[in-house]
Design a protein around this motif. Structure first.
Motif, PDB file in Angstrom:
ATOM      1  N   MET A   1     133.931   4.378   3.707  1.00 50.02           N
ATOM      2  CA  MET A   1     133.554   5.665   4.286  1.00 50.02           C
ATOM      3  C   MET A   1     133.845   5.640   5.786  1.00 50.02           C
ATOM      4  N   LYS A   2     134.401   6.736   6.266  1.00 47.15           N
ATOM      5  CA  LYS A   2     134.710   6.812   7.690  1.00 47.15           C
ATOM      6  C   LYS A   2     133.429   7.111   8.455  1.00 47.15           C
ATOM      7  N   LYS A   3     133.213   6.319   9.527  1.00 48.13           N
ATOM      8  CA  LYS A   3     132.019   6.492  10.346  1.00 48.13           C
ATOM      9  C   LYS A   3     132.391   7.183  11.644  1.00 48.13           C
ATOM     10  N   LYS A   4     131.455   7.922  12.186  1.00 43.98           N
ATOM     11  CA  LYS A   4     131.651   8.508  13.506  1.00 43.98           C
ATOM     12  C   LYS A   4     130.379   8.284  14.322  1.00 43.98           C
ATOM     13  N   TYR A   5     130.521   7.550  15.416  1.00 43.46           N
ATOM     14  CA  TYR A   5     129.379   7.227  16.256  1.00 43.46           C
ATOM     15  C   TYR A   5     129.326   8.209  17.415  1.00 43.46           C
ATOM     16  N   LEU A   6     128.249   8.961  17.502  1.00 47.39           N
ATOM     17  CA  LEU A   6     128.113   9.938  18.566  1.00 47.39           C
ATOM     18  C   LEU A   6     127.306   9.324  19.694  1.00 47.39           C
ATOM     19  N   MET A  97     131.126  -5.110  16.863  1.00 48.34           N
ATOM     20  CA  MET A  97     131.643  -4.933  18.218  1.00 48.34           C
ATOM     21  C   MET A  97     131.796  -3.456  18.561  1.00 48.34           C
ATOM     22  N   HIS A  98     132.185  -2.636  17.593  1.00 49.08           N
ATOM     23  CA  HIS A  98     132.223  -1.199  17.840  1.00 49.08           C
ATOM     24  C   HIS A  98     130.823  -0.665  18.118  1.00 49.08           C
ATOM     25  N   GLU A  99     129.840  -1.148  17.365  1.00 48.72           N
ATOM     26  CA  GLU A  99     128.469  -0.724  17.606  1.00 48.72           C
ATOM     27  C   GLU A  99     128.009  -1.111  19.013  1.00 48.72           C
ATOM     28  N   ALA A 100     128.383  -2.316  19.436  1.00 51.00           N
ATOM     29  CA  ALA A 100     127.989  -2.762  20.773  1.00 51.00           C
ATOM     30  C   ALA A 100     128.640  -1.896  21.846  1.00 51.00           C
ATOM     31  N   GLU A 101     129.920  -1.571  21.682  1.00 49.70           N
ATOM     32  CA  GLU A 101     130.568  -0.726  22.680  1.00 49.70           C
ATOM     33  C   GLU A 101     129.968   0.672  22.668  1.00 49.70           C
ATOM     34  N   ASP A 102     129.624   1.187  21.478  1.00 48.72           N
ATOM     35  CA  ASP A 102     128.954   2.485  21.403  1.00 48.72           C
ATOM     36  C   ASP A 102     127.661   2.480  22.215  1.00 48.72           C
ATOM     37  N   GLU A 103     126.874   1.428  22.028  1.00 45.46           N
ATOM     38  CA  GLU A 103     125.600   1.358  22.739  1.00 45.46           C
ATOM     39  C   GLU A 103     125.813   1.254  24.248  1.00 45.46           C
ATOM     40  N   LEU A 104     126.787   0.440  24.651  1.00 46.42           N
ATOM     41  CA  LEU A 104     127.098   0.306  26.072  1.00 46.42           C
ATOM     42  C   LEU A 104     127.521   1.648  26.657  1.00 46.42           C
ATOM     43  N   MET A 105     128.456   2.315  26.002  1.00 46.53           N
ATOM     44  CA  MET A 105     128.977   3.563  26.538  1.00 46.53           C
ATOM     45  C   MET A 105     127.924   4.669  26.539  1.00 46.53           C
ATOM     46  N   SER A 106     126.982   4.614  25.600  1.00 44.31           N
ATOM     47  CA  SER A 106     125.957   5.656  25.526  1.00 44.31           C
ATOM     48  C   SER A 106     125.019   5.635  26.722  1.00 44.31           C
ATOM     49  N   THR A 107     124.988   4.539  27.460  1.00 45.56           N
ATOM     50  CA  THR A 107     124.155   4.473  28.658  1.00 45.56           C
ATOM     51  C   THR A 107     124.776   5.221  29.822  1.00 45.56           C
ATOM     52  N   TRP A 108     126.084   5.394  29.813  1.00 44.95           N
ATOM     53  CA  TRP A 108     126.858   5.999  30.895  1.00 44.95           C
ATOM     54  C   TRP A 108     126.638   5.265  32.223  1.00 44.95           C
ATOM     55  N   ASP A 470     140.073   3.607   9.061  1.00 42.42           N
ATOM     56  CA  ASP A 470     139.212   4.092   7.992  1.00 42.42           C
ATOM     57  C   ASP A 470     137.744   3.702   8.189  1.00 42.42           C
ATOM     58  N   ALA A 471     137.501   2.656   8.961  1.00 40.20           N
ATOM     59  CA  ALA A 471     136.130   2.176   9.137  1.00 40.20           C
ATOM     60  C   ALA A 471     135.451   2.738  10.374  1.00 40.20           C
ATOM     61  N   TYR A 472     136.245   3.226  11.328  1.00 41.60           N
ATOM     62  CA  TYR A 472     135.647   3.643  12.597  1.00 41.60           C
ATOM     63  C   TYR A 472     136.502   4.724  13.249  1.00 41.60           C
ATOM     64  N   THR A 473     135.838   5.733  13.797  1.00 41.13           N
ATOM     65  CA  THR A 473     136.510   6.780  14.557  1.00 41.13           C
ATOM     66  C   THR A 473     135.796   6.962  15.880  1.00 41.13           C
ATOM     67  N   TYR A 474     136.541   6.906  16.970  1.00 41.96           N
ATOM     68  CA  TYR A 474     135.936   7.121  18.285  1.00 41.96           C
ATOM     69  C   TYR A 474     135.416   8.554  18.392  1.00 41.96           C
ATOM     70  N   PRO A 475     134.324   8.758  19.130  1.00 43.09           N
ATOM     71  CA  PRO A 475     133.660  10.067  19.145  1.00 43.09           C
ATOM     72  C   PRO A 475     134.258  11.107  20.082  1.00 43.09           C
ATOM     73  N   VAL A 476     135.576  11.162  20.210  1.00 41.92           N
ATOM     74  CA  VAL A 476     136.248  12.255  20.914  1.00 41.92           C
ATOM     75  C   VAL A 476     137.275  12.845  19.954  1.00 41.92           C
ATOM     76  N   GLU A 477     137.196  14.127  19.748  1.00 40.73           N
ATOM     77  CA  GLU A 477     138.074  14.774  18.778  1.00 40.73           C
ATOM     78  C   GLU A 477     139.543  14.564  19.130  1.00 40.73           C
ATOM     79  N   ASP A 478     140.300  14.018  18.178  1.00 41.08           N
ATOM     80  CA  ASP A 478     141.741  13.827  18.294  1.00 41.08           C
ATOM     81  C   ASP A 478     142.137  12.882  19.431  1.00 41.08           C
TER      82      ASP A 478
END
Length: 601
Positions: A1-6, A97-108, A470-478
């Protein structure tokens, strides 16, 4: 399933999550100049864990002890990095590692601007200088008509002790003066250095290195595997204060807390036991922090008890590489001469290397132009257009990100919730015109960044990390990234809306009201390109009335103040130490010496 981390949703979830456990310290080595490219939630003894979490949520804090009110909770991040180190399923590891980068980036708190290119000037009659993807330059095997090389890579180095250095220029100096178990060749490939042969166990957990015969320190004393054992234990020892001590966490520890490494009685072999198979372990063996250093000289140096690096703060220190430091006029010049006790001295034709120590870009360029310098790692911004089409200009790929960062404990965020502080940082990030910075200041066709982990970095599983799949999509459209890096009217409107959500008021002209001002500092070292980037950011944020004061420091002072968190907002850069995303992620652990943004502190 394709995931999208917001990213923003993740940031919000961080506020209301119950986080168990506490985290257990480069040129980062990524400090190449741009032109070279506590409050607590309290509860009674009868309060349940769930009730404690609720109290923390309402306060915008965590229930895990003292922390800055507006700083993101960081225990979960520390735990995730620890899990990545142990995970042997490569697909699961990449997902973590994608989860870790998501968490890092979410702090801005980490604001990528562009991905590095390494640019420098080199005279056409100089040959044999080479670099790897991590910004490390090898000068020891260069050839020149006079067997002397005059060059510039930075101003006064901050640390020359390989275990204590965390800058790219310091790494280049370490490579010139010291040797490791492995090194990189002119093709960027790992090759044995002090090692003759090595064996890896079938399960990938044990490495046994056999040292070359007849190795010596520059003073003629014997260099053996026992020196390697001492140096690795020293790197991991908290008393040393090494920023890169966290790199040793891939190695097992003994019951006494020391690393599970051992030299044979005769000093011929060195054995290392790992906690899990580590694909980049030999890269660590080539990384300067792991270079052997001379115990007797270190521990006999005056001031050793207070300063573990006191032994190499002046010329004449014992080393093991192609050259030895024989002269050092602080803040002016350094001289290195051929090391006759280097095991491969017959491959070194240089008799002397002379370094110009300066952050004056114009003076550096003039010295190169008049022939006083044969190599310059700094190019004055005003000269980029002039030199780009000359045979002396070189541009090579590197793995790294030029960025700026917020101290999450800064008084700038005092009185804000975790979410409001993150909204503030995102708003300010959206105002930065990255294309202007690349086109008019950096000027080396850098790729604008909208992720922290750069283009081209491996995912550790045969592919590229910075790609949708297929496993990960960055949260910016296109797009591949966390935000649209272009400066648009929509960005400005979003920035204003985010600041309003954080309690700021705007007047009818779209400027911050005097009743809710934002006054902040931007800290940078004093090289021309970095200062100009700070000034560009200053102008961008002034567009909505944010007042930014650009503060400059000379190189070593800048590094110390940044490490200690003495800033609101600062210039940053990180060139990877090896080609695996964890290198860009583990630096943000609570106890990492490279955690300049002060996460978890």
């Amino acid at each position: 399933m394709k995931k999208k981390y917001l990213a923003l949703a993740l940031a919000a979830s961080m506020v209301v999550s119950t986080l168990a456990g506490c985290g257990s310290n480069n040129a980062s080595t990524g400090d190449t100049p741009a032109t070279t490219a506590e409050t607590t939630a309290e509860s009674s003894a009868e309060t349940t864990a769930a009730e404690e979490s609720t109290v923390a949520e309402e306060a915008g804090t965590t229930a895990h002890g003292p922390s800055s009110e507006a700083a993101p909770a960081w225990e979960q991040y520390d735990e995730r990095i620890a899990a990545i180190r142990l995970e042997t399923d490569l697909e699961k590891r990449e997902a973590l590692m994608h989860e870790a980068e998501d968490e890092l980036m979410s702090t801005w708190a980490v604001i990528p601007l562009y991905y590095y290119n390494d640019v420098y000037l080199q005279k056409t009659d100089v040959e044999g200088i080479y670099a790897n993807l991590f910004g490390f330059k090898y000068f020891g095997f260069a050839t020149t008509p006079t067997n002397t090389l005059a060059l510039q890579i930075a101003s006064e180095p901050n640390k020359l002790d390989p275990a204590l250095n965390s800058t790219v220029d310091g790494a280049c100096l370490a490579i010139l003066a010291f040797s490791g178990l492995f090194m990189y060749d002119e093709n960027g490939q790992l090759t044995p250095d002090l090692v003759d042969t090595y064996e890896m166990s079938e399960d990938g957990l044990t490495y046994t290195f056999t040292m070359k015969d007849g190795l010596k320190w520059s003073d003629g004393t014997e260099l053996t595997a026992k020196d390697v054992e001492y140096s690795w234990q020293r790197l991991a020892n908290p008393d040393t204060g090494a920023d890169y001590a966290y790199l040793t966490t891939v190695i097992k520890t003994k019951d006494d807390g020391t690393l599970d490494v051992a030299a044979s009685e005769d000093g011929k072999t060195f054995t290392v036991n790992l906690v899990a198979p580590c694909a980049y372990f030999l890269d660590l063996c080539a990384f300067p922090a792991f270079y052997p250093v001379p115990q007797a000289n270190i521990e006999s140096a005056e001031g050793y008890a207070e300063n573990p690096g006191a032994w190499c703060t002046e010329a004449g220190f014992v080393s093991s590489g192609p050259m030895v430091c024989t002269g050092w006029k602080h803040n002016e010049s350094m001289t290195y001469e051929k090391n006759p006790n280097y095991y491969a001295a017959d491959k070194v034709s240089l008799e002397k290397v002379e370094f110009m120590l300066s952050s004056d870009d114009t003076a550096i360029y003039n010295a190169f132009k008049d022939g006083s310098l044969q190599f310059s790692d700094t190019i004055a911004t005003d000269m980029m257009a002039t030199v780009k089409d000359t045979p002396e200009f070189h541009k090579i790929p590197t793995l790294g990100t030029y960025y700026c960062g917020f101290n999450v404990n800064s008084d700038l965020f005092k009185g804000k919730t975790i979410q409001q502080a993150a909204d503030m940082r995102k708003a300010l990030s959206l105002l930065i015109d990255r294309q202007y910075i690349v086109d008019t200041i950096a000027q080396a066709d850098q790729e604008i960044a909208n992720t922290f982990i750069p283009t081209g970095m491996s995912n550790g599983n045969g592919g590229e990390f910075r790609m949708n799949d297929d496993a990960y999509t960055y949260p910016v459209e296109d797009k591949v990234g966390y935000y649209d890096p272009e400066l648009t009217d929509a960005n400005i409107e979003e920035a204003q809306a985010l600041l309003e959500s954080a309690g700021y008021v705007f007047d009818e002209n779209g400027m911050l009201s005097p009743e809710t001002p934002i006054n902040m500092t931007y800290l940078t070292n004093d090289s021309e390109g970095n200062v100009k980037i700070g000034e560009a950011i200053q102008q961008d944020l002034a567009a909505i009335g944010v007042n930014v004061t650009v503060e400059t420091r000379e190189w070593s002072v800048f590094l110390d103040e940044r490490k200690q968190g003495q800033f609101d907002f600062c210039r940053e850069g990180w060139l990877a130490d090896y080609n695996d995303p964890i290198n860009m992620l583990e630096m943000w652990e609570t106890d990492s010496g490279n955690n300049d943004m002060q996460f978890g502190r």
